[in-house]
Design an enzyme around this catalytic site. Sequence first.
Site, short mmCIF file in Angstrom:
data_model
loop_
_atom_site.label_atom_id
_atom_site.label_comp_id
_atom_site.label_asym_id
_atom_site.label_seq_id
_atom_site.Cartn_x
_atom_site.Cartn_y
_atom_site.Cartn_z
N HIS A 10 5.97 2.77 -6.35
CA HIS A 10 5.32 4.10 -6.32
C HIS A 10 6.10 5.12 -5.50
O HIS A 10 6.34 6.24 -5.95
CB HIS A 10 3.91 3.96 -5.78
CG HIS A 10 3.09 3.02 -6.59
ND1 HIS A 10 3.04 3.08 -7.96
CD2 HIS A 10 2.30 1.98 -6.24
CE1 HIS A 10 2.26 2.12 -8.42
NE2 HIS A 10 1.80 1.43 -7.39
N CYS A 42 -2.92 -2.12 -8.51
CA CYS A 42 -4.37 -1.90 -8.38
C CYS A 42 -5.12 -2.30 -9.65
O CYS A 42 -6.34 -2.44 -9.62
CB CYS A 42 -4.65 -0.46 -8.01
SG CYS A 42 -3.75 0.68 -9.02
C1 LIG Z 1 -3.47 -6.34 -5.88
C2 LIG Z 1 -3.27 -5.01 -5.25
C3 LIG Z 1 -4.21 -4.00 -5.45
C4 LIG Z 1 -4.03 -2.75 -4.86
N1 LIG Z 1 -4.97 -1.76 -5.08
C5 LIG Z 1 -4.79 -0.52 -4.55
C6 LIG Z 1 -5.72 0.53 -4.84
O1 LIG Z 1 -6.71 0.34 -5.58
N2 LIG Z 1 -5.50 1.74 -4.27
C7 LIG Z 1 -4.41 1.99 -3.46
O2 LIG Z 1 -4.27 3.13 -2.98
N3 LIG Z 1 -3.51 1.00 -3.20
C8 LIG Z 1 -3.67 -0.24 -3.72
N4 LIG Z 1 -2.74 -1.22 -3.46
C9 LIG Z 1 -1.59 -0.94 -2.57
C10 LIG Z 1 -0.43 -0.35 -3.33
O3 LIG Z 1 -0.11 -1.12 -4.45
C11 LIG Z 1 0.78 -0.24 -2.41
O4 LIG Z 1 0.42 0.56 -1.32
C12 LIG Z 1 1.95 0.38 -3.15
O5 LIG Z 1 2.42 -0.50 -4.14
C13 LIG Z 1 3.09 0.73 -2.22
O6 LIG Z 1 4.12 1.28 -2.97
P1 LIG Z 1 5.63 1.30 -2.44
O7 LIG Z 1 6.45 1.93 -3.51
O8 LIG Z 1 5.69 1.90 -1.08
O9 LIG Z 1 6.01 -0.23 -2.20
P2 LIG Z 1 6.01 -1.55 -3.14
O10 LIG Z 1 4.93 -1.45 -4.18
O11 LIG Z 1 5.99 -2.66 -2.20
O12 LIG Z 1 7.41 -1.43 -3.87
C14 LIG Z 1 8.63 -1.53 -3.21
C15 LIG Z 1 9.72 -1.83 -4.22
O13 LIG Z 1 10.96 -1.93 -3.55
C16 LIG Z 1 11.71 -3.00 -4.10
N5 LIG Z 1 12.68 -3.45 -3.08
C17 LIG Z 1 12.40 -3.87 -1.83
N6 LIG Z 1 13.52 -4.20 -1.16
C18 LIG Z 1 14.54 -3.98 -2.01
C19 LIG Z 1 15.95 -4.13 -1.90
N7 LIG Z 1 16.52 -4.55 -0.78
N8 LIG Z 1 16.71 -3.84 -2.98
C20 LIG Z 1 16.13 -3.40 -4.13
N9 LIG Z 1 14.80 -3.24 -4.28
C21 LIG Z 1 14.01 -3.51 -3.24
C22 LIG Z 1 10.67 -4.05 -4.45
O14 LIG Z 1 11.13 -4.95 -5.42
C23 LIG Z 1 9.51 -3.17 -4.94
O15 LIG Z 1 9.53 -2.96 -6.32
C24 LIG Z 1 -2.89 -2.50 -4.04
C25 LIG Z 1 -1.94 -3.50 -3.84
C26 LIG Z 1 -2.11 -4.75 -4.44
C27 LIG Z 1 -1.07 -5.80 -4.24
#
Ligand SMILES: Cc1cc2nc3c(=O)[nH]c(=O)nc-3n(C[C@H](O)[C@H](O)[C@H](O)COP(=O)(O)OP(=O)(O)OC[C@H]3O[C@@H](n4cnc5c(N)ncnc54)[C@H](O)[C@@H]3O)c2cc1C
Length: 451
Positions: A10, A42
């Site tokens: 995200h 989610c």
């Molecule tokens: C089951 C579930 C239900 C959820 N429901 C909700 C909800 O209803 N409402 C809500 O607000 N939030 C919800 N969340 C939380 C939400 O999904 C997370 O807050 C969100 O995914 C965070 O996004 P992000 O991009 O910061 O990190 P992440 O989703 O953790 O993505 C990080 C990305 O970086 C990549 N990455 C990491 N390190 C490296 C590297 N060294 N090299 C290359 N790629 C790398 C990973 O592969 C990953 O794809 C939920 C989470 C889960 C697991």
Amino acid sequence: MKVVVVGCTHAGTAAVRELLMKHPETEVDVFERREDISFLSCGIALYLEGTVGRLEDMFYATPASLEALGPHVHVHLKHDVLSIDAADHRILAENLKTGNQQHYQYDKLVMATGSYPVVPPISGVSIPRVLMCKNYDDARRIKESAKDAEHIAIVGGGYIGVELAEAYSRNHKQVTLINGVSPLLSHYVDLPLSHEISEALTTRGVELKANTVAKHFDSDDQHVFIQTDKGEIQADLAVVCVGFRPMTELLIGQVDMNPDGSIHVNDYMQTSNPDIFAAGDAVAVHFNPTGKDAYAPLATNAVRQGMMAGANLFKPTIKYMGTQATSALKLYDHNLGVTGLTLAHAKRNHLSAASVTMTDDFRPPFMPDTVKITMVLVYDTDDRRILGAQFYSQYDIVNAANLISVMIQNRNTIDQLAYVDMLFNPNYDKPWHYLNLLGQLAVTQADNTTA
Ligand SMILES: Cc1cc2nc3c(=O)[nH]c(=O)nc-3n(C[C@H](O)[C@H](O)[C@H](O)COP(=O)(O)OP(=O)(O)OC[C@H]3O[C@@H](n4cnc5c(N)ncnc54)[C@H](O)[C@@H]3O)c2cc1C
């Protein structure tokens, strides 16, 4: 300008989109170690219970859709960023398909590496009948493994644990929900609502093992054996969802971090290194109710912060307003909306806080039907500022949490909530809106306490 984005769920996707909308000529290299981008975790519980048919519908961007946003955009899937050299402005990435490693230079970098699911300090957690719940692959694995499982144990009583317990109880599985020392959903609600929610689960057949700490997993061909501090629980499958922690090792020693490993950013998503921006689950949010950094891994924060990182890379443009960590949950026929601090959380932060709890019909009794809403309002007894709220009802009340979120953001008081202009129409409320009534109850309590 050369920009490198590390991680593309995200926060990464939002950063790339915003950056390219404003500066389509930018040279952007996006690195994602997975084979997909932008998966909405989610939706996992909705998929497992069968409300949503296809996991594949839970992606909202593709590499091609990002690459179409500018002439110099490259999305490198299955590329793991192994190191970031902030001093030399370069990263080392490994192509996971070929094993090739290559350096890439950048002028600015967006760190969007997100979080790990917390693996509790329990031995045997990597055995095949014990699964985590975070991404697309996990969701597929759980779906597949649960097909033949009659008894599913869920470890962790936060949002995800509760959602999974609901999903499998709806599917007539035998469900045991194992929750450690804190009450169910204790990050989000105070005890009265936690009890109501526990009851909703147990009346649907979920066996709740409260105050029970899972210590060790073991398995044979058909079962998983969970050793807890209260004895052994046997199930066919265990799903562990006990929280998340920031994935920030690549920047250790190179930018300021909090003791929990989350990255500290300023109001423009800039880290202590001005050429490195960070967003999403890797980052601490500014939590308005306390005025401090907090770890609140939510998609809402990730998309907001990601967008701001993208907008601010060239120059500080959009200032982050902080968050109240507002969130919601649908549980059977009930809706839960929460924002800000619980009373317990406020006290842990040494705030002089109090709360009122009110249960009332949402609309007049002369209407053909009405349902109860339970509301909790948390406020600061010193300056009467609203600190948090919780709403639970069969009525779709979750937007009340959004409204209180804005009031917390604006540092409004219980007195302002008591008398602020709100609509009246018998379809929706009584002559005094239920939020006004909640504010008035808090005012009466606060006045009586100080009188
Ligand atoms: C089951 C579930 C239900 C959820 N429901 C909700 C909800 O209803 N409402 C809500 O607000 N939030 C919800 N969340 C939380 C939400 O999904 C997370 O807050 C969100 O995914 C965070 O996004 P992000 O991009 O910061 O990190 P992440 O989703 O953790 O993505 C990080 C990305 O970086 C990549 N990455 C990491 N390190 C490296 C590297 N060294 N090299 C290359 N790629 C790398 C990973 O592969 C990953 O794809 C939920 C989470 C889960 C697991």
